[in-house]
Scaffold this motif. Structure first.
Motif, mmCIF file in Angstrom:
data_model
loop_
_atom_site.group_PDB
_atom_site.id
_atom_site.type_symbol
_atom_site.label_atom_id
_atom_site.label_comp_id
_atom_site.label_asym_id
_atom_site.label_seq_id
_atom_site.Cartn_x
_atom_site.Cartn_y
_atom_site.Cartn_z
ATOM 1 N N ARG A 1 75.635 117.206 66.985
ATOM 2 C CA ARG A 1 75.469 118.629 67.299
ATOM 3 C C ARG A 1 74.948 118.833 68.725
ATOM 4 O O ARG A 1 74.228 118.000 69.270
ATOM 5 C CB ARG A 1 74.505 119.289 66.307
ATOM 6 C CG ARG A 1 75.016 119.269 64.875
ATOM 7 C CD ARG A 1 74.031 119.910 63.913
ATOM 8 N NE ARG A 1 74.521 119.866 62.546
ATOM 9 C CZ ARG A 1 75.337 120.777 62.027
ATOM 10 N NH1 ARG A 1 75.716 121.826 62.750
ATOM 11 N NH2 ARG A 1 75.757 120.664 60.771
ATOM 12 N N ASN A 2 75.314 119.941 69.282
ATOM 13 C CA ASN A 2 74.771 120.349 70.565
ATOM 14 C C ASN A 2 73.280 120.630 70.369
ATOM 15 O O ASN A 2 72.910 121.433 69.501
ATOM 16 C CB ASN A 2 75.492 121.607 71.057
ATOM 17 C CG ASN A 2 75.021 122.059 72.418
ATOM 18 O OD1 ASN A 2 73.836 122.234 72.655
ATOM 19 N ND2 ASN A 2 75.976 122.257 73.328
ATOM 20 N N THR B 1 72.606 124.621 70.941
ATOM 21 C CA THR B 1 73.252 125.618 70.081
ATOM 22 C C THR B 1 73.381 125.153 68.641
ATOM 23 O O THR B 1 73.685 125.952 67.753
ATOM 24 C CB THR B 1 74.653 125.941 70.618
ATOM 25 O OG1 THR B 1 75.479 124.768 70.492
ATOM 26 C CG2 THR B 1 74.588 126.372 72.071
ATOM 27 N N HIS B 2 73.168 123.831 68.416
ATOM 28 C CA HIS B 2 73.324 123.209 67.097
ATOM 29 C C HIS B 2 74.773 123.249 66.596
ATOM 30 O O HIS B 2 75.040 122.996 65.422
ATOM 31 C CB HIS B 2 72.400 123.871 66.062
ATOM 32 C CG HIS B 2 70.955 123.804 66.451
ATOM 33 N ND1 HIS B 2 70.249 122.625 66.502
ATOM 34 C CD2 HIS B 2 70.095 124.791 66.840
ATOM 35 C CE1 HIS B 2 69.007 122.868 66.894
ATOM 36 N NE2 HIS B 2 68.884 124.173 67.123
ATOM 37 N N GLU B 3 75.700 123.580 67.489
ATOM 38 C CA GLU B 3 77.117 123.585 67.136
ATOM 39 C C GLU B 3 77.606 122.141 66.953
ATOM 40 O O GLU B 3 77.240 121.248 67.724
ATOM 41 C CB GLU B 3 77.917 124.260 68.240
ATOM 42 C CG GLU B 3 79.423 124.251 68.015
ATOM 43 C CD GLU B 3 80.175 124.799 69.205
ATOM 44 O OE1 GLU B 3 81.406 124.929 69.111
ATOM 45 O OE2 GLU B 3 79.532 125.074 70.248
ATOM 46 N N VAL B 4 78.415 121.916 65.925
ATOM 47 C CA VAL B 4 78.969 120.582 65.687
ATOM 48 C C VAL B 4 79.985 120.268 66.782
ATOM 49 O O VAL B 4 80.916 121.038 67.025
ATOM 50 C CB VAL B 4 79.644 120.501 64.306
ATOM 51 C CG1 VAL B 4 80.370 119.160 64.149
ATOM 52 C CG2 VAL B 4 78.608 120.645 63.193
ATOM 53 N N ILE B 5 79.794 119.122 67.448
ATOM 54 C CA ILE B 5 80.716 118.759 68.535
ATOM 55 C C ILE B 5 81.537 117.512 68.205
ATOM 56 O O ILE B 5 82.549 117.248 68.865
ATOM 57 C CB ILE B 5 79.964 118.550 69.859
ATOM 58 C CG1 ILE B 5 78.844 117.514 69.701
ATOM 59 C CG2 ILE B 5 79.413 119.862 70.370
ATOM 60 C CD1 ILE B 5 78.113 117.194 70.998
#
Length: 305
Positions: A48-49, A52-56
């Motif tokens: 994750r970022n 932002t905790h976005e899955v990358i």
């Protein structure tokens, strides 16, 4: 390079073996080492970022969503290409690795092609092209270094398969005595080093097949005269299983990946071989564990024993 199957978690073994059969440039030990580096065999791994905790990146092979959307395959036949399904992810990994290997080869860059492919997996192929090699990005350098080191963990190195015969030792000794001799395209014969032609016209030395021809000829006291080219030498003698390799056996490699045995060498024991590599280089000892040679198709032949 042969897979050490017991080093791979049993539930993934079938797919790692299958993945290593998709193209000559990508071996099963490479696939296994890459998985350990990416996810440590966790099929549900998600990077994750930190902001932002976005899955990358997702799954056992850590694909970013955009790459998975293009390359994802339904390997287990359940009707869906799922990044969290190990079978799908591992076979997609092989498919993508093979693609990247072809791309970086098309750049005609010097250096280890396996390392270039791994760098492309991590940083993208265009980063490799721009850098003219492995990009000097710390993350990419660490990634390439870690995987090439891990490949040994997942490899069953070819060991000497039995006692060395007197003939085999003579073949090895006759090859080793020319270590340091220049490579000469078209040069060399059973009489020793000679000037070649084309790029070898001004160099007195051996090419790969003349070195092998010389070693076998003199080991047999002139009784065995091999053909001059590696492609034909690779069809002569007795075919040997890699597990049974012995000192003095001859190893032919398909370096181009096209199924043509365009390089040949003499095995001298302990996973090493003597060969005349290329223009600008000398006769030398190399290792079968080298990531470049280990990933290439090969055949082993035995003469006079």
């Amino acid at each position: 390079m042969v897979l050490l199957e017991k080093a791979v978690p049993e539930q993934y073994r079938k797919w790692v073996i299958a993945a290593g059969q998709q193209c000559p440039e990508v071996s099963s030990p490479l696939i296994a080492a890459q998985i350990e580096a990416e996810s440590n065999w966790d099929p549900y791994a998600a990077s994750r970022n930190p902001e932002t905790h976005e899955v990358i990146a997702e799954g056992i092979s850590q694909f970013i969503p955009a790459t998975w959307a293009t390359w994802g395959v339904d390997a287990d036949g359940d009707g869906k290409a799922n990044v969290y399904t190990p079978a799908d992810a591992i076979m997609t990994q092989a498919r993508y690795d093979c693609y990247l290997a072809k791309v970086v080869k098309s750049y005609n860059l010097a250096g280890d092609q396996t390392k270039l492919m791994l760098a492309a997996y991590n940083a993208g192929p265009y980063a490799v092209q721009r850098a003219g090699g492995v990009p000097q990005i710390p993350e990419t350098l660490d990634y390439v270094s870690k995987i090439t080191a891990l490949m040994a963990k997942y490899s069953r190195a070819m060991q000497d398969g039995g006692p060395t015969s007197e003939f085999g030792q003579r073949v090895a000794d006759n090859a080793k005595k020319w270590i340091g001799t220049p490579y000469s395209w078209g040069g060399g014969s059973v009489d020793g080093p000679s000037f070649g032609f084309a790029q070898g016209a001004s160099t007195r030395g051996f090419d790969c097949s003349s070195l092998v021809q010389y070693a076998v000829y003199h080991a047999s006291d002139g009784k065995i005269m091999l053909p001059r080219t590696s492609q034909i030498q690779a069809t002569q003698g007795k075919a040997i299983d890699p597990a049974d390799i012995r000192v003095g056996d001859v190893i032919a490699f398909a370096l181009s990946g096209a199924g043509d045995y365009d390089h040949i060498a003499v095995y001298v024991g302990q996973g090493q071989f003597v060969h005349a590599p290329r223009t600008g280089d000398n006769v030398k000892v190399s290792s079968l564990g080298d990531s470049y040679y280990s990933s290439k198709p090969k055949t082993i032949r035995r003469f006079g024993q």
